[in-house]
Design an enzyme around this catalytic site. Structure first.
Site, PDB file in Angstrom:
ATOM      1  N   ASP A  88       0.874  -1.173   0.000  1.00  0.00           N
ATOM      2  CA  ASP A  88       0.000   0.000   0.000  1.00  0.00           C
ATOM      3  C   ASP A  88       0.919   1.234   0.000  1.00  0.00           C
ATOM      4  OD1 ASP A  88       0.948   0.162   2.586  1.00  0.00           O
ATOM      5  OD2 ASP A  88      -1.026   0.258   3.541  1.00  0.00           O
ATOM      6  N   HIS A  89       0.346   2.403   0.201  1.00  0.00           N
ATOM      7  CA  HIS A  89       1.148   3.637   0.176  1.00  0.00           C
ATOM      8  C   HIS A  89       2.250   3.615   1.242  1.00  0.00           C
ATOM      9  CE1 HIS A  89      -2.244   4.054   2.877  1.00  0.00           C
ATOM     10  NE2 HIS A  89      -1.485   4.837   3.617  1.00  0.00           N
TER      11      HIS A  89
ATOM     12  N   CYS B 249       3.132  -3.332   4.030  1.00  0.00           N
ATOM     13  CA  CYS B 249       2.287  -2.193   4.430  1.00  0.00           C
ATOM     14  C   CYS B 249       3.009  -1.506   5.587  1.00  0.00           C
ATOM     15  CB  CYS B 249       0.864  -2.635   4.777  1.00  0.00           C
ATOM     16  SG  CYS B 249       0.723  -3.781   6.151  1.00  0.00           S
ATOM     17  N   GLY B 250       2.336  -0.635   6.299  1.00  0.00           N
ATOM     18  CA  GLY B 250       3.023   0.115   7.353  1.00  0.00           C
ATOM     19  C   GLY B 250       3.664  -0.807   8.381  1.00  0.00           C
ATOM     20  N   THR B 251       2.854  -1.702   8.927  1.00  0.00           N
ATOM     21  CA  THR B 251       3.363  -2.656   9.914  1.00  0.00           C
ATOM     22  C   THR B 251       3.671  -4.021   9.321  1.00  0.00           C
ATOM     23  OG1 THR B 251       1.106  -3.335  10.377  1.00  0.00           O
ATOM     24  CG2 THR B 251       2.036  -1.608  11.803  1.00  0.00           C
TER      25      THR B 251
ATOM     26  N   GLY C 208      -1.488  -5.858   8.519  1.00  0.00           N
ATOM     27  CA  GLY C 208      -2.695  -5.895   7.687  1.00  0.00           C
ATOM     28  C   GLY C 208      -2.504  -6.809   6.489  1.00  0.00           C
TER      29      GLY C 208
ATOM     30  N   HIS D 127      10.019 -24.292   8.510  1.00  0.00           N
ATOM     31  CA  HIS D 127       8.959 -24.973   9.266  1.00  0.00           C
ATOM     32  C   HIS D 127       7.557 -24.765   8.703  1.00  0.00           C
ATOM     33  CE1 HIS D 127      11.482 -25.302  13.241  1.00  0.00           C
ATOM     34  NE2 HIS D 127      12.130 -25.742  12.169  1.00  0.00           N
TER      35      HIS D 127
ATOM     36  N   HIS E 143       6.984 -31.225   9.632  1.00  0.00           N
ATOM     37  CA  HIS E 143       6.387 -29.922   9.310  1.00  0.00           C
ATOM     38  C   HIS E 143       5.340 -30.059   8.201  1.00  0.00           C
ATOM     39  CE1 HIS E 143       9.275 -28.204  11.977  1.00  0.00           C
ATOM     40  NE2 HIS E 143      10.274 -28.715  11.280  1.00  0.00           N
TER      41      HIS E 143
ATOM     42  N   ARG F 277       2.100 -31.063   9.817  1.00  0.00           N
ATOM     43  CA  ARG F 277       1.452 -29.931  10.494  1.00  0.00           C
ATOM     44  C   ARG F 277       0.788 -28.983   9.502  1.00  0.00           C
ATOM     45  NH1 ARG F 277       6.733 -29.556  14.419  1.00  0.00           N
ATOM     46  NH2 ARG F 277       6.168 -31.373  15.643  1.00  0.00           N
TER      47      ARG F 277
HETATM   48  C1  RB5 Z   1      -1.842   2.532   6.650  1.00  0.00           C
HETATM   49  O1  RB5 Z   1      -1.826   3.715   7.375  1.00  0.00           O
HETATM   50  C2  RB5 Z   1      -1.630   1.345   7.583  1.00  0.00           C
HETATM   51  O2  RB5 Z   1      -2.744   1.151   8.383  1.00  0.00           O
HETATM   52  C3  RB5 Z   1      -1.320   0.092   6.799  1.00  0.00           C
HETATM   53  O3  RB5 Z   1      -0.217   0.325   5.982  1.00  0.00           O
HETATM   54  C4  RB5 Z   1      -0.952  -1.149   7.582  1.00  0.00           C
HETATM   55  O4  RB5 Z   1       0.058  -0.901   8.512  1.00  0.00           O
HETATM   56  C5  RB5 Z   1      -2.068  -1.913   8.158  1.00  0.00           C
HETATM   57  O5  RB5 Z   1      -1.885  -2.961   8.782  1.00  0.00           O
END
Ligand code: RB5
Length: 140
Positions: free
Chosen positions: A7-8, A65-67, A70, A98, A133, A136
């Site tokens: 994503d962005h 994505c950011g984290t 998601g 695994h 593995h 599983r």
């Molecule tokens: C976007 O702001 C953020 O929510 C997305 O990139 C991601 O981290 C979601 O899990």
């Protein structure tokens, strides 16, 4: 084939990864997004990338994505996808050995491009161990 998606928030890291792939002559398909300006939705790109990854069992995906959270949640809704969010090389190694992970999820906001490339190198070069593995994984 390697399928890239972001994503962005993951776009800048994805661009760094593409530069690395170009230097190494590694071919990858980028299903988007194509800008960091647009506030788009990571599920759209995870689903588009999943559809490409499952076309061939040799395919792998790298979703950002950011984290990375998601992307990993959405990716794993497809029963043919085993997506792992990795912040270090050890996790990348273990999830290949695994879990036979076919998608690597990365955080675009919490790891550097240098670290991401180290993680990718391990992910792409580590084989699944099979054996117990496999048993599983069949229970997923
Ligand atoms: C976007 O702001 C953020 O929510 C997305 O990139 C991601 O981290 C979601 O899990």
């Amino acid at each position: 084939m390697i399928i890239l998606a972001s994503d962005h928030a993951g776009y800048p890291l994805k661009e760094e990864i593409k530069k690395f792939f170009n230097r190494e002559n590694i071919i990858a398909i980028d299903v988007g997004c194509y800008s960091k300006e647009q506030l788009d939705d990571y599920p759209d790109f995870a689903k588009a990338a999943n559809n490409k990854v499952i076309e061939d069992p040799r395919n792998v995906g790298i979703y950002i994505c950011g984290t990375g959270i998601g992307m990993s949640i959405v990716a794993n809704r497809n029963p043919k996808i085993r997506a792992a969010l990795c912040h270090n090389e050890k996790f990348a190694s273990l999830t290949r050995r695994h879990n036979d992970a076919n998608v690597l999820c990365l955080s675009g906001r919490f790891i550097s491009a240098r670290k991401a490339i180290k993680i990718i190198k391990v992910f792409l070069t580590t084989e699944f161990e099979g054996g117990r593995h496999s048993r599983r994984i069949k229970k997923y």
